[in-house]
Enzyme design. Structure first.
Site, PDB file in Angstrom:
ATOM      1  N   GLN A  85     -14.524   3.019   1.764  1.00 65.07           N
ATOM      2  CA  GLN A  85     -13.725   2.556   0.672  1.00 65.07           C
ATOM      3  C   GLN A  85     -13.443   3.810  -0.457  1.00 65.07           C
ATOM      4  O   GLN A  85     -14.473   4.697  -0.182  1.00 65.07           O
ATOM      5  CB  GLN A  85     -14.471   1.501  -0.155  1.00 65.07           C
ATOM      6  N   HIS A 101      -7.158  -5.472   2.423  1.00 64.99           N
ATOM      7  CA  HIS A 101      -6.069  -4.823   3.281  1.00 64.99           C
ATOM      8  C   HIS A 101      -5.364  -5.960   4.423  1.00 64.99           C
ATOM      9  O   HIS A 101      -6.041  -6.655   4.915  1.00 64.99           O
ATOM     10  CB  HIS A 101      -6.399  -3.753   4.162  1.00 64.99           C
ATOM     11  N   ASN A 160     -12.859  -2.972   2.882  1.00 66.38           N
ATOM     12  CA  ASN A 160     -14.127  -1.944   3.208  1.00 66.38           C
ATOM     13  C   ASN A 160     -14.940  -1.888   1.731  1.00 66.38           C
ATOM     14  O   ASN A 160     -14.364  -2.189   0.490  1.00 66.38           O
ATOM     15  CB  ASN A 160     -13.382  -0.601   3.030  1.00 66.38           C
ATOM     16  N   HIS A 171     -10.672  -4.866  -2.813  1.00 67.42           N
ATOM     17  CA  HIS A 171      -9.265  -5.209  -2.561  1.00 67.42           C
ATOM     18  C   HIS A 171      -9.234  -5.498  -0.855  1.00 67.42           C
ATOM     19  O   HIS A 171     -10.152  -5.211  -0.080  1.00 67.42           O
ATOM     20  CB  HIS A 171      -8.446  -4.125  -2.525  1.00 67.42           C
ATOM     21  N   ASP A 201       0.957  -1.159   0.001  1.00 64.51           N
ATOM     22  CA  ASP A 201       0.287  -0.065   0.036  1.00 64.51           C
ATOM     23  C   ASP A 201       0.894   1.173  -0.155  1.00 64.51           C
ATOM     24  O   ASP A 201       1.967   1.151   0.961  1.00 64.51           O
ATOM     25  CB  ASP A 201      -0.797   0.001   1.105  1.00 64.51           C
TER      26      ASP A 201
HETATM   27  P1  AMP Z   1      -9.704   1.693   0.854  1.00 61.43           P
HETATM   28  O1  AMP Z   1      -9.784   2.957   1.450  1.00 61.43           O
HETATM   29  O2  AMP Z   1     -10.146   0.474   1.519  1.00 61.43           O
HETATM   30  O3  AMP Z   1     -10.586   1.832  -0.485  1.00 61.43           O
HETATM   31  O4  AMP Z   1      -8.073   1.614   0.370  1.00 61.43           O
HETATM   32  C1  AMP Z   1      -7.557   1.959  -0.614  1.00 61.43           C
HETATM   33  C2  AMP Z   1      -6.031   1.760  -0.515  1.00 61.43           C
HETATM   34  O5  AMP Z   1      -5.512   1.911  -1.546  1.00 61.43           O
HETATM   35  C3  AMP Z   1      -5.589   3.026   0.669  1.00 61.43           C
HETATM   36  O6  AMP Z   1      -4.944   2.256   1.633  1.00 61.43           O
HETATM   37  C4  AMP Z   1      -4.561   3.701  -0.296  1.00 61.43           C
HETATM   38  O7  AMP Z   1      -3.265   3.923   0.398  1.00 61.43           O
HETATM   39  C5  AMP Z   1      -4.075   2.534  -1.372  1.00 61.43           C
HETATM   40  N1  AMP Z   1      -3.697   2.965  -2.547  1.00 61.43           N
HETATM   41  C6  AMP Z   1      -4.240   4.187  -3.344  1.00 61.43           C
HETATM   42  N2  AMP Z   1      -3.775   4.212  -4.408  1.00 61.43           N
HETATM   43  C7  AMP Z   1      -2.366   3.294  -4.434  1.00 61.43           C
HETATM   44  C8  AMP Z   1      -1.723   2.939  -5.435  1.00 61.43           C
HETATM   45  N3  AMP Z   1      -1.491   3.523  -6.576  1.00 61.43           N
HETATM   46  N4  AMP Z   1      -0.397   2.054  -5.118  1.00 61.43           N
HETATM   47  C9  AMP Z   1      -0.910   1.452  -3.651  1.00 61.43           C
HETATM   48  N5  AMP Z   1      -1.727   1.744  -2.846  1.00 61.43           N
HETATM   49  C10 AMP Z   1      -2.925   2.712  -3.223  1.00 61.43           C
END
Ligand code: AMP
Ligand code: ZN
Length: 135
Positions: free
Chosen positions: A95, A103, A88, A101, A32
């Site tokens: 989300q 975590h 999420n 995805h 992440d």
């Molecule tokens: P969510 O809030 O469950 O949708 O989680 C999205 C996650 O994606 C967050 O923890 C972000 O830090 C992560 N994220 C967003 N863009 C990227 C990216 N380009 N590469 C890796 N992680 C990302």
């Protein structure tokens, strides 16, 4: 299935370089970019689905089986003291990227990650009403 404007589709398919720690035909596991703790990673299915409501059961089963495998391997490698699996769905649940995805969040004694909720009171009557909704 890929969605052109989806960042996780592009990462999962390998069109954008990422810190990949596992890959197979169905999934890529990356670090992440906004980690909660050292080693925070994400399981990304290669086919686009937005959330748990859309994902098919076979892929979901594989995703959670992979979560167990990754948690075990990451705990060995990172020496973390615990592990959160977080998933999420929809904006109301936090989300922010609308490609399913999971975590993988290694936890360390005294880390500053916040994965939790405010605890509310509930009565026996309120629980009974909720139970009745499922009958
Ligand atoms: P969510 O809030 O469950 O949708 O989680 C999205 C996650 O994606 C967050 O923890 C972000 O830090 C992560 N994220 C967003 N863009 C990227 C990216 N380009 N590469 C890796 N992680 C990302
Ligand atoms: Zn996508």
């Amino acid at each position: 299935m890929t969605k052109d404007d989806c960042i996780f589709c592009r990462i999962a398919k390998g069109d954008i370089p990422s810190g990949t720690i596992y890959e197979d035909d169905d999934f890529r596991v990356i670090f992440d970019r906004g980690p909660a703790t050292k080693g925070h990673a994400l399981i990304l299915p290669k086919n686009h689905v937005a959330n748990i409501y859309e994902i098919d059961e076979a892929t979901l089963s594989k995703a959670f089986t992979l979560a167990k495998k990754m948690a075990t391997r990451m705990t060995e490698v990172l020496g973390c003291d615990g592990f959160n699996i977080v998933q999420n769905n929809n904006e109301a649940a936090g989300q922010t990227v609308f490609h399913f995805h999971i975590h993988l969040i290694p936890r360390y004694k005294d880390d500053d990650a916040k994965v939790g909720w405010k605890v509310h009171d509930i009565t026996d009557e309120e629980i009974e009403k909720l139970v009745a909704l499922f009958k």
